[in-house]
Write an enzyme that holds these catalytic residues in place. Structure first.
Site, mmCIF file in Angstrom:
data_model
loop_
_atom_site.group_PDB
_atom_site.id
_atom_site.type_symbol
_atom_site.label_atom_id
_atom_site.label_comp_id
_atom_site.label_asym_id
_atom_site.label_seq_id
_atom_site.Cartn_x
_atom_site.Cartn_y
_atom_site.Cartn_z
ATOM 1 N N ASN A 53 1.593 -6.429 -10.222
ATOM 2 C CA ASN A 53 0.857 -6.147 -9.053
ATOM 3 C C ASN A 53 -0.612 -6.851 -9.214
ATOM 4 O OD1 ASN A 53 -0.220 -4.393 -6.747
ATOM 5 N ND2 ASN A 53 -1.199 -3.450 -8.328
ATOM 6 N N ASP B 232 -2.124 1.635 -10.589
ATOM 7 C CA ASP B 232 -3.047 0.492 -11.132
ATOM 8 C C ASP B 232 -3.142 0.534 -12.833
ATOM 9 O OD1 ASP B 232 -3.172 -0.272 -8.318
ATOM 10 O OD2 ASP B 232 -5.017 1.329 -8.159
ATOM 11 N N MET C 103 0.782 -1.202 -0.085
ATOM 12 C CA MET C 103 0.047 -0.081 -0.091
ATOM 13 C C MET C 103 0.926 1.362 -0.013
ATOM 14 S SD MET C 103 -2.691 -1.651 -0.222
ATOM 15 C CE MET C 103 -4.113 -0.548 -0.242
ATOM 16 N N GLU D 172 1.892 5.055 -13.960
ATOM 17 C CA GLU D 172 0.543 5.435 -13.405
ATOM 18 C C GLU D 172 -0.123 4.345 -12.312
ATOM 19 O OE1 GLU D 172 -1.742 8.225 -13.972
ATOM 20 O OE2 GLU D 172 0.176 9.106 -15.085
ATOM 21 N N HIS E 129 -4.460 -6.428 -8.159
ATOM 22 C CA HIS E 129 -5.555 -5.288 -7.488
ATOM 23 C C HIS E 129 -6.882 -5.743 -7.835
ATOM 24 C CE1 HIS E 129 -7.005 -1.304 -7.130
ATOM 25 N NE2 HIS E 129 -7.944 -1.621 -8.008
ATOM 26 N N SER F 219 -7.550 -8.294 -10.966
ATOM 27 C CA SER F 219 -6.638 -8.094 -12.015
ATOM 28 C C SER F 219 -5.021 -8.089 -11.787
ATOM 29 C CB SER F 219 -6.808 -6.782 -12.814
ATOM 30 O OG SER F 219 -7.997 -6.430 -13.020
HETATM 31 C C1 GRF Z 1 -5.751 -7.630 -1.602
HETATM 32 O O1 GRF Z 1 -7.056 -7.341 -1.888
HETATM 33 C C2 GRF Z 1 -4.953 -6.726 -2.767
HETATM 34 O O2 GRF Z 1 -5.489 -6.861 -3.911
HETATM 35 C C3 GRF Z 1 -5.207 -5.389 -2.211
HETATM 36 O O3 GRF Z 1 -5.004 -5.443 -0.767
HETATM 37 C C4 GRF Z 1 -5.540 -6.667 -0.263
HETATM 38 C C5 GRF Z 1 -4.237 -7.418 0.370
HETATM 39 O O4 GRF Z 1 -4.352 -8.487 0.981
HETATM 40 N N1 GRF Z 1 -4.371 -4.370 -2.975
HETATM 41 P P1 GRF Z 1 -3.444 -9.529 1.632
HETATM 42 O O5 GRF Z 1 -2.496 -8.534 2.353
HETATM 43 O O6 GRF Z 1 -2.642 -9.996 0.462
HETATM 44 O O7 GRF Z 1 -4.307 -10.439 2.561
#
Ligand code: GRF
Length: 194
Positions: free
Chosen positions: A110, A148, A93, A146, A112, A139
């Site tokens: 990545n 995502d 994040m 950019e 998403h 995805s």
């Molecule tokens: C997942 O839904 C991922 O796609 C999003 O954040 C969440 C992370 O979950 N970006 P985890 O830490 O892999 O359990």
């Protein structure tokens, strides 16, 4: 025999996708090796998993750095030291700079929780519900500067039910994420021959 592709996984919290990928990469036939985890959150739940599995986990707290570039330089050092070939962001994040993403062009992917290009950014499940969406999903994509954005490797779809809350929808999508990320790695492996 070709050398296994050296994979790093970036995560920020519970790391369930990281754990699924770790299990996948542990299979000898996959041709990849999970050599390094990096988290930007010292309290991330996934750190315990890495300890238990004996996977090196670099905790690089972004709050210790004045700039994104400084934080990323530290990540780059760890990635270089571990001789990483492919980075998988899995619930990481933290926005990465264009410089960093460009340096890893086509070698950073990545996952998403939406059917990109729809619903980039945060709170995807609540936004789909607020819009009355009938379909949602996840995805896996190559990262570009950019957020995502970037070529899609694969997507998985789920129906949205009338009684769904953001939590129920998120849980349904997460189950698919756990299938999608290993599948994406398989596709990349087939394409690039690892
Ligand atoms: C997942 O839904 C991922 O796609 C999003 O954040 C969440 C992370 O979950 N970006 P985890 O830490 O892999 O359990």
């Amino acid at each position: 025999m070709t050398q296994p592709v050296r994979v790093a996984i970036l995560f920020s919290a519970r790391g369930s996708n990281m754990q699924r990928l770790a299990h996948h990469l542990a299979k000898p036939s996959v041709g990849g090796e999970f050599v390094l985890a990096i988290t930007n959150r010292p309290a991330a739940g996934g750190i315990e998993f890495c300890k238990a599995q004996g996977v090196p986990c670099a905790v690089i707290d972004h709050e210790d750095y004045e700039t994104r570039a400084g934080f990323e330089a530290e990540m780059q050092k760890a990635l270089d030291k571990a001789q990483v070939d492919l980075i998988c962001a899995a619930g990481f994040m933290r926005l990465l700079t264009a410089d960093f993403v460009t340096r890893w062009h086509d070698r950073i992917i990545n996952i998403h929780p939406s059917l990109l290009p729809a619903y980039k950014g945060l709170n995807t499940h609540a936004r789909v519900l607020a819009d009355g969406g009938k379909e949602h999903g996840c995805s896996v994509h190559y990262m570009r500067a950019e957020m995502d954005d970037g070529p899609i490797i694969l997507q998985k779809r789920v129906p949205v039910h009338g009684k769904d809350t953001a939590d129920t929808l998120s849980a349904r999508v997460l189950k698919l994420e756990h299938i999608a990320y290993p599948e994406a790695i398989k596709q990349i492996a087939l394409k690039s021959g690892f």
